[in-house]
Design a protein around this motif. Structure first.
Motif, PDB file in Angstrom:
ATOM      1  N   GLY A   1       0.816  -1.202   0.000  1.00  0.00           N
ATOM      2  CA  GLY A   1       0.000   0.000   0.000  1.00  0.00           C
ATOM      3  C   GLY A   1       0.849   1.250   0.000  1.00  0.00           C
ATOM      4  O   GLY A   1       2.023   1.242   0.398  1.00  0.00           O
ATOM      5  N   ILE A   2       0.268   2.349  -0.464  1.00  0.00           N
ATOM      6  CA  ILE A   2       0.926   3.649  -0.456  1.00  0.00           C
ATOM      7  C   ILE A   2      -0.156   4.706  -0.301  1.00  0.00           C
ATOM      8  O   ILE A   2      -1.292   4.525  -0.762  1.00  0.00           O
ATOM      9  CB  ILE A   2       1.758   3.870  -1.735  1.00  0.00           C
ATOM     10  CG1 ILE A   2       2.611   5.128  -1.615  1.00  0.00           C
ATOM     11  CG2 ILE A   2       0.854   3.939  -2.968  1.00  0.00           C
ATOM     12  CD1 ILE A   2       3.647   5.269  -2.703  1.00  0.00           C
ATOM     13  N   GLY A   3       0.188   5.813   0.375  1.00  0.00           N
ATOM     14  CA  GLY A   3      -0.821   6.828   0.608  1.00  0.00           C
ATOM     15  C   GLY A   3      -0.205   8.200   0.767  1.00  0.00           C
ATOM     16  O   GLY A   3       1.020   8.379   0.758  1.00  0.00           O
ATOM     17  N   LEU A   4      -1.063   9.179   0.931  1.00  0.00           N
ATOM     18  CA  LEU A   4      -0.677  10.560   1.213  1.00  0.00           C
ATOM     19  C   LEU A   4      -1.373  10.952   2.510  1.00  0.00           C
ATOM     20  O   LEU A   4      -2.598  10.871   2.614  1.00  0.00           O
ATOM     21  CB  LEU A   4      -1.102  11.478   0.073  1.00  0.00           C
ATOM     22  CG  LEU A   4      -0.726  12.958   0.233  1.00  0.00           C
ATOM     23  CD1 LEU A   4       0.789  13.138   0.209  1.00  0.00           C
ATOM     24  CD2 LEU A   4      -1.382  13.791  -0.877  1.00  0.00           C
ATOM     25  N   GLN A   5      -0.573  11.358   3.506  1.00  0.00           N
ATOM     26  CA  GLN A   5      -1.112  11.607   4.844  1.00  0.00           C
ATOM     27  C   GLN A   5      -0.778  13.027   5.299  1.00  0.00           C
ATOM     28  O   GLN A   5       0.358  13.486   5.159  1.00  0.00           O
ATOM     29  CB  GLN A   5      -0.525  10.603   5.838  1.00  0.00           C
ATOM     30  CG  GLN A   5      -0.980  10.807   7.276  1.00  0.00           C
ATOM     31  CD  GLN A   5      -0.452   9.738   8.197  1.00  0.00           C
ATOM     32  OE1 GLN A   5      -0.797   8.573   8.044  1.00  0.00           O
ATOM     33  NE2 GLN A   5       0.403  10.112   9.129  1.00  0.00           N
ATOM     34  N   GLY A   6      -1.782  13.701   5.830  1.00  0.00           N
ATOM     35  CA  GLY A   6      -1.581  15.031   6.398  1.00  0.00           C
ATOM     36  C   GLY A   6      -1.885  15.020   7.886  1.00  0.00           C
ATOM     37  O   GLY A   6      -2.865  14.407   8.320  1.00  0.00           O
ATOM     38  N   THR A   7      -1.042  15.693   8.668  1.00  0.00           N
ATOM     39  CA  THR A   7      -1.215  15.735  10.121  1.00  0.00           C
ATOM     40  C   THR A   7      -1.061  17.169  10.600  1.00  0.00           C
ATOM     41  O   THR A   7      -0.132  17.885  10.175  1.00  0.00           O
ATOM     42  CB  THR A   7      -0.158  14.858  10.829  1.00  0.00           C
ATOM     43  OG1 THR A   7      -0.242  13.529  10.345  1.00  0.00           O
ATOM     44  CG2 THR A   7      -0.381  14.866  12.340  1.00  0.00           C
ATOM     45  N   LYS A   8      -1.950  17.598  11.477  1.00  0.00           N
ATOM     46  CA  LYS A   8      -1.825  18.900  12.141  1.00  0.00           C
ATOM     47  C   LYS A   8      -1.994  18.659  13.628  1.00  0.00           C
ATOM     48  O   LYS A   8      -2.962  18.007  14.048  1.00  0.00           O
ATOM     49  CB  LYS A   8      -2.866  19.889  11.632  1.00  0.00           C
ATOM     50  CG  LYS A   8      -2.686  21.298  12.205  1.00  0.00           C
ATOM     51  CD  LYS A   8      -3.613  22.287  11.546  1.00  0.00           C
ATOM     52  CE  LYS A   8      -3.423  23.691  12.133  1.00  0.00           C
ATOM     53  NZ  LYS A   8      -2.029  24.206  11.987  1.00  0.00           N
ATOM     54  N   ALA A   9      -1.032  19.160  14.420  1.00  0.00           N
ATOM     55  CA  ALA A   9      -1.046  18.802  15.837  1.00  0.00           C
ATOM     56  C   ALA A   9      -0.467  19.914  16.694  1.00  0.00           C
ATOM     57  O   ALA A   9       0.344  20.733  16.244  1.00  0.00           O
ATOM     58  CB  ALA A   9      -0.253  17.517  16.051  1.00  0.00           C
ATOM     59  N   ASN A  10      -0.912  19.898  17.947  1.00  0.00           N
ATOM     60  CA  ASN A  10      -0.309  20.688  19.023  1.00  0.00           C
ATOM     61  C   ASN A  10       0.171  19.683  20.069  1.00  0.00           C
ATOM     62  O   ASN A  10      -0.629  18.904  20.602  1.00  0.00           O
ATOM     63  CB  ASN A  10      -1.312  21.653  19.653  1.00  0.00           C
ATOM     64  CG  ASN A  10      -1.850  22.656  18.654  1.00  0.00           C
ATOM     65  OD1 ASN A  10      -1.140  23.091  17.752  1.00  0.00           O
ATOM     66  ND2 ASN A  10      -3.122  23.019  18.800  1.00  0.00           N
TER      67      ASN A  10
ATOM     68  N   ILE B   1       3.287  16.576   6.229  1.00  0.00           N
ATOM     69  CA  ILE B   1       2.760  15.739   5.155  1.00  0.00           C
ATOM     70  C   ILE B   1       3.694  14.548   4.981  1.00  0.00           C
ATOM     71  O   ILE B   1       4.921  14.690   5.036  1.00  0.00           O
ATOM     72  CB  ILE B   1       2.616  16.527   3.835  1.00  0.00           C
ATOM     73  CG1 ILE B   1       1.872  15.688   2.795  1.00  0.00           C
ATOM     74  CG2 ILE B   1       3.971  16.995   3.303  1.00  0.00           C
ATOM     75  CD1 ILE B   1       1.414  16.488   1.593  1.00  0.00           C
ATOM     76  N   GLY B   2       3.133  13.371   4.842  1.00  0.00           N
ATOM     77  CA  GLY B   2       3.932  12.159   4.716  1.00  0.00           C
ATOM     78  C   GLY B   2       3.394  11.259   3.615  1.00  0.00           C
ATOM     79  O   GLY B   2       2.233  11.385   3.189  1.00  0.00           O
ATOM     80  N   ILE B   3       4.257  10.344   3.166  1.00  0.00           N
ATOM     81  CA  ILE B   3       3.873   9.370   2.135  1.00  0.00           C
ATOM     82  C   ILE B   3       4.146   7.967   2.691  1.00  0.00           C
ATOM     83  O   ILE B   3       5.224   7.396   2.459  1.00  0.00           O
ATOM     84  CB  ILE B   3       4.651   9.602   0.827  1.00  0.00           C
ATOM     85  CG1 ILE B   3       4.466  11.040   0.349  1.00  0.00           C
ATOM     86  CG2 ILE B   3       4.170   8.631  -0.264  1.00  0.00           C
ATOM     87  CD1 ILE B   3       5.288  11.392  -0.876  1.00  0.00           C
ATOM     88  N   PRO B   4       3.227   7.420   3.470  1.00  0.00           N
ATOM     89  CA  PRO B   4       3.458   6.084   4.021  1.00  0.00           C
ATOM     90  C   PRO B   4       3.329   5.006   2.943  1.00  0.00           C
ATOM     91  O   PRO B   4       2.399   5.027   2.132  1.00  0.00           O
ATOM     92  CB  PRO B   4       2.357   5.936   5.073  1.00  0.00           C
ATOM     93  CG  PRO B   4       1.274   6.868   4.617  1.00  0.00           C
ATOM     94  CD  PRO B   4       1.964   8.005   3.932  1.00  0.00           C
TER      95      PRO B   4
END
Length: 598
Positions: free
Chosen positions: A370-379, A401-404
């Motif tokens: 599998g492959i994907g595009l992941q966005g994360t926003k955090a405090n 932003i990551g590409i797992p």
């Protein structure tokens, strides 16, 4: 006065007139002696009515003897099934003992062996069976047991079915015992039927599901030589989809095209919606409750949607997962995930939102990528302060932003309770921050586990796991605390609390690292069919460098688990204690959940 006299007479009459004798069951214990072969001894204990009914004593010695007489024939059949065709049985009842004792003595005699295995066609001539790499369960020289005789018949029919014979059948099976030579000869007479090819396909029983989904799971093509293994693989894939309660695939002759066989898939759909709740507990993270709702056929093409909520001592959040099967091509799924989490483990306090879109491809039943595009926003607020001379670490605000990407291989026989085979996983996630500290890094994980059955009946499973994690490209302390690598807890090194198996600050808070090493070894021993124990050893740590520093102290501990095996998986209770104990470590960790630890 008359009434009183009447009741007095009735009471006196009842006392003087003796009633029937009260039943007194004859308690006893049974013992079977003389069987030196452990397989024979175990089988005799299992089939003996004397042994299995010890807690239901007979009414008299005569009834006990009748029970023993019935047992002799049953025990003889059991001995024959293991190849002891001359076995003799006798019994003795000692009714004077308390409890009574029944001793069954077996004289097993010699172990017979298979002299020949013949396969004939309807004309009585030898029939050639295409075996490929398959080995028949029964071969000359083997012990003359009855179970392999039946298993071989099944294997022969399967071999014919895999080579184009959908209507193969057994006409006769002859087993001859030669007492003088102490051997067994087995002859199978089979009618293979005509060689056929896959013909027209009919799909029946569907209510809401689009037939195209079922067609996409079919593992054969029209015009190919009939292959029963492809039929069984199709049935397995449909059942494992979770959409059907029953799947029956039937070949029938086609009178208009004698060389083709019509195929009918008759499937019964399950309810597509499920509502569920679950509970979990472990010492370091406390209790947690989960609830979910899922629909496995959202728009009629097996689209899967699951919405879940979790609330616990250290976590609260919502998560939604969507999967669209056969996206652009068969066996390729479109995935989408969204979650909002308030996470407060010992290492940090993280409030984050995550969105992922990706593709997953099944190259075989056991290999998935599998492959994907992941966005994360955090405090994130780090709890650890590695430098006691400075103020506490400030809140980390970041977007990333990551590409797992991942590759998974699963050659085991069960998801929740594997007993043989192995698993391996490789995942790589390059990532870059869009706000907050300017970082570009790559997270990697390599893990593998394997399972071996021990003993002839495999009532003990030896399981081992190795996992290596690494993060490269960014220094440790600018990294957001929830992006660092940790070890310890229920899915890692159980004797140490969650995230605690590694360097700690002066306040005993985990700092986190850029690599980790986790080793697990356990023996899963069944005491009964439903109850088991699991002694285990776990070791490992996390490290500040991007590669595990094997020269540093390795944290390790031991534990004992208890399992209750159910139809849907084992219920797990694990108790673990650290052997390298620090001030921050509890003397015992407790984990309660469903499924094996790995």
């Amino acid at each position: 006065m008359r009434v009183r006299r009447f009741f007095l007479i009735v009471a006196l009459t009842t006392t003087l007139v003796s009633g029937p004798a009260a039943r007194a069951d004859l308690n006893y214990r049974a013992e079977i002696t003389g069987a030196e072969d452990s397989d024979l001894a175990d089988l005799l204990d299992k089939v003996s009515e004397l042994k299995t009914l010890e807690d239901k004593p007979p009414a008299s010695e005569e009834a006990l003897r009748r029970r023993a007489e019935r047992d002799l024939a049953r025990l003889a059949d059991a001995a024959h099934s293991l190849g002891y065709w001359d076995a003799n049985f006798s019994y003795n009842v000692d009714a004077e003992a308390d409890p009574a004792k029944v001793t069954v003595t077996v004289a097993p005699g010699p172990l017979y062996h298979v002299a020949s295995v013949k396969v004939l066609g309807p004309d009585g001539q030898p029939l050639s069976i295409p075996q490929g790499e398959r080995k028949l369960p029964l071969n000359p020289g083997d012990p003359a047991r009855t179970a392999p005789v039946v298993a071989t018949e099944t294997a022969l029919l399967a071999a014919l079915g895999d080579s184009g014979h959908p209507f193969a059948k057994v006409e006769n099976r002859r087993v001859e015992i030669d007492k003088a030579a102490q051997t067994m000869d087995v002859t199978y007479t089979l009618d293979p039927g005509a060689v056929e090819r896959f013909g027209p396909l009919a799909i029946e029983g569907l209510e809401r599901l689009n037939p195209a989904y079922v067609e996409g799971r079919v593992r054969w093509r029209g015009g190919e030589l009939y292959d029963a293994s492809k039929v069984e693989e199709t049935r397995r894939v449909l059942i494992e989809s979770g959409l059907f309660s029953t799947v029956r695939i039937t070949p029938t002759a086609d009178p208009d095209h004698p060389e083709d066989v019509r195929m009918t898939i008759d499937a019964t759909e399950r309810l597509h919606r499920t509502l569920g709740v679950g509970l979990a507990y472990n010492t370091s993270q406390g209790p947690a409750a989960r609830a979910f709702w899922e629909n496995r056929n959202l728009f009629g093409n097996a689209e899967y949607l699951r919405v879940a909520a979790e609330a616990g001592q250290q976590i609260a959040g919502f998560r939604a997962n969507f999967r669209k099967p056969d996206f652009l091509t068969v066996d390729q799924d479109l995935l989408a995930t969204a979650e909002v989490v308030n996470d407060t483990p010992v290492a940090y306090h993280s409030r984050r939102g995550v969105v992922l879109v990706g593709l997953e491809r099944r190259f075989s039943p056991n290999l998935t990528a599998g492959i994907g595009l992941q966005g994360t926003k955090a405090n994130v607020v780090p709890e650890a302060n590695p430098n006691p001379l400075t103020a506490a670490a400030p809140t980390q605000h970041y977007s990333l932003i990551g590409i797992p990407a991942y590759l998974k291989l699963d050659e085991t026989d069960s998801l929740l309770n594997p007993t043989r085979g192995y698993r391996a996983q490789l995942s790589v996630t390059p990532a870059h921050t869009l706000s907050g500290p300017n970082l570009t890094f790559v997270s990697n994980l390599v893990s593998g586990s394997t399972y071996w059955g021990l003993g002839p009946d495999q009532r003990a499973i030896l399981a081992g796991k190795l996992a290596l994690a690494s993060l490269d490209g960014a220094p440790l302390f600018p990294l957001p605390a929830d992006q660092r690598i940790y070890a310890g807890g229920g899915g890692s090194i159980r004797p140490y609390g969650y995230q605690l198996a590694g360097p700690l600050d002066i306040g005993n808070k985990p700092i986190g690292g850029r690599s980790s090493l986790v080793l697990n070894l356990e023996a899963r021993v069944k005491i009964t069919e439903n109850i088991g124990i699991v002694p285990f050893v776990d070791a490992g740590s996390y490290y500040e460098s991007p590669v595990p520093q094997l020269g540093r102290t390795l944290l390790y501990g031991v534990g004992l688990g208890f399992r209750y095996y159910t139809a849907f998986g084992p219920l797990r209770v694990d108790l673990a204690t650290p052997m390298h104990k620090r001030n921050a470590d509890s003397p015992i960790q407790i984990y309660i959940s469903l499924g094996q630890a790995f």
